[in-house]
Design an enzyme around this catalytic site. Structure first.
Site, PDB file in Angstrom:
ATOM      1  N   ARG A 262       0.860  -1.188   0.000  1.00 42.54           N
ATOM      2  CA  ARG A 262       0.000   0.000   0.000  1.00 42.54           C
ATOM      3  C   ARG A 262       0.895   1.236   0.000  1.00 42.54           C
ATOM      4  NH1 ARG A 262      -1.618   2.215   4.851  1.00 42.54           N
ATOM      5  NH2 ARG A 262      -1.701   0.204   5.898  1.00 42.54           N
ATOM      6  N   HIS A 266      -3.943   3.881   4.719  1.00 46.99           N
ATOM      7  CA  HIS A 266      -4.984   2.853   4.678  1.00 46.99           C
ATOM      8  C   HIS A 266      -6.274   3.424   4.103  1.00 46.99           C
ATOM      9  CE1 HIS A 266      -7.530  -0.483   5.856  1.00 46.99           C
ATOM     10  NE2 HIS A 266      -8.306   0.344   6.525  1.00 46.99           N
ATOM     11  N   TYR A 275       3.152   4.955  11.845  1.00 41.42           N
ATOM     12  CA  TYR A 275       3.495   3.575  12.202  1.00 41.42           C
ATOM     13  C   TYR A 275       4.362   2.871  11.157  1.00 41.42           C
ATOM     14  CZ  TYR A 275      -0.561   2.740   9.147  1.00 41.42           C
ATOM     15  OH  TYR A 275      -1.448   2.752   8.089  1.00 41.42           O
TER      16      TYR A 275
END
Length: 363
Positions: A262, A266, A275
């Site tokens: 990705r 998200h 993160y």
């Protein structure tokens, strides 16, 4: 088609992901594409469309004109390569929430898709002639439904295959186990397309499973498994085509894991920089699936600058047209919340709708 599908058996462990088109845009020695010419150009155009819509949706969401949206960016080869293995006239797509190009390939109008992100329940109903189920935000909840659909089509002796998409995070849900277990038992004509993009929102793949690969779980369910380079359009198409062929011929289900990444957040409510290691992203950006296909097409004389500019302009115009159309749609009334839930509304639902209408809640 070479007929090759990487198989997973307990004694073999994980296999190397199947690759046809290298990151540099050249073919692996001795391998030939199952997708070429005009079909390949069409697949690349759909990938470009998906990337352009991601950018537009992000902009609209930031302006308060669109709901929370999950972009496909970085995973276009996994979605489009798999979708092009299907026959939209007879096969079905059961999406999660990151499969816009697959839905468009099935014939779903872009405007219909967009209505969902405007909070309009009418967006969840596909036209009768389009073989798709609604997008599913609840993680993995679409997987048992897809197996039930495939099993039902098989019992009706319909020549149809169901392809259901999910992410690596969904494979940690109980629904995944239940769906795979049933599919293996009844030999349902279903292809599980797991897009392993490395992250289940902020949970890395290594924290989800100790298995060498997610596709290696396939033998435990009595089905075939395949691991493929998810950023390689040609490899995904070949593996998915073999899985569809197996399902159509009565060979049962296949679990396909596409190793991808990705490239963005998200969704539009996420901030992946909190993160995800920056060097992680830097390592994957050169493997962008669009760049890989673009280079290959140019080397084959199938793409040039004038054509590229024309395609991008056509895409931009189509997206702007869809935005104007959906923003002009009259807001839904409360009666639309009750529509298309059951074939015949129960007395209780009818009473609730009547009460709302009596209080002026329906338009």
């Amino acid at each position: 088609m070479s007929g090759f599908v990487p198989q997973f058996r307990p004694e073999h462990g994980a296999a190397t992901p199947w690759t046809v088109l290298r990151p540099g845009g050249d073919l692996e020695p001795g391998r030939s594409p199952t997708l070429d010419g005009e079909r390949l150009r069409a697949a690349y155009e759909l990938m470009l469309f998906s990337r352009a819509f991601d950018e537009k949706a992000f902009s609209l969401q930031r302006q308060g004109r669109f709901g929370t949206f999950s972009p496909v960016r970085g995973q276009e080869a996994s979605v489009v390569g798999a979708a092009f293995a299907l026959d939209p006239a007879r096969d079905w797509v059961v999406p999660q929430y990151r499969e816009l190009p697959a839905l468009l390939n099935q014939g779903l109008p872009l405007e219909q898709f967009m209505l969902t992100f405007l909070g309009d329940p009418r967006g969840g109903r596909a036209p009768d002639e389009v073989n798709v189920l609604p997008i599913q935000i609840g993680l993995a909840a679409q997987l048992p439904q897809a197996v039930g659909l495939a099993w039902g089509l098989a019992r009706q002796r319909r020549d149809a295959v169901v392809m259901v998409f999910c992410g690596d995070g969904a494979t940690s849900e109980g629904d995944f186990h239940e769906a795979c277990n049933l599919a293996g038992v009844v030999r349902a004509p279903v292809v599980f397309l797991v897009q392993n993009n490395g992250w289940a929102i902020s949970t890395p793949r290594a924290r989800q499973s100790a298995a060498a690969s997610l596709a290696a779980r396939a033998p435990g369910y009595g089905m075939a498994g395949a691991l493929v380079d998810g950023n390689d359009l040609l490899a995904v198409h070949e593996v998915a085509s073999n899985a569809v062929e197996r399902a159509r011929s009565g060979g049962g289900p296949t679990l396909v894991e596409t190793l991808t990444y990705r490239l963005g957040d998200h969704n539009t409510a996420d901030d992946a920089t909190r993160y995800r290691p920056t060097d992680d992203l830097a390592a994957w950006e050169p493997r962008d699936p669009l760049d890989r296909v673009h280079t290959y097409l140019r080397s084959r004389g199938l793409w040039d600058d004038p054509h590229d500019a024309a395609v991008r302009e056509r895409i931009a115009q189509r997206i702007e047209e869809a935005v104007r159309t959906v923003e002009a749609v009259a807001p839904p009334g409360v009666e639309h919340v009750f529509a298309h839930v059951t074939e015949t509304p129960s007395p209780r639902l009818q009473a609730q709708l009547a009460e709302l209408q009596a209080h002026g809640g329906a338009r």
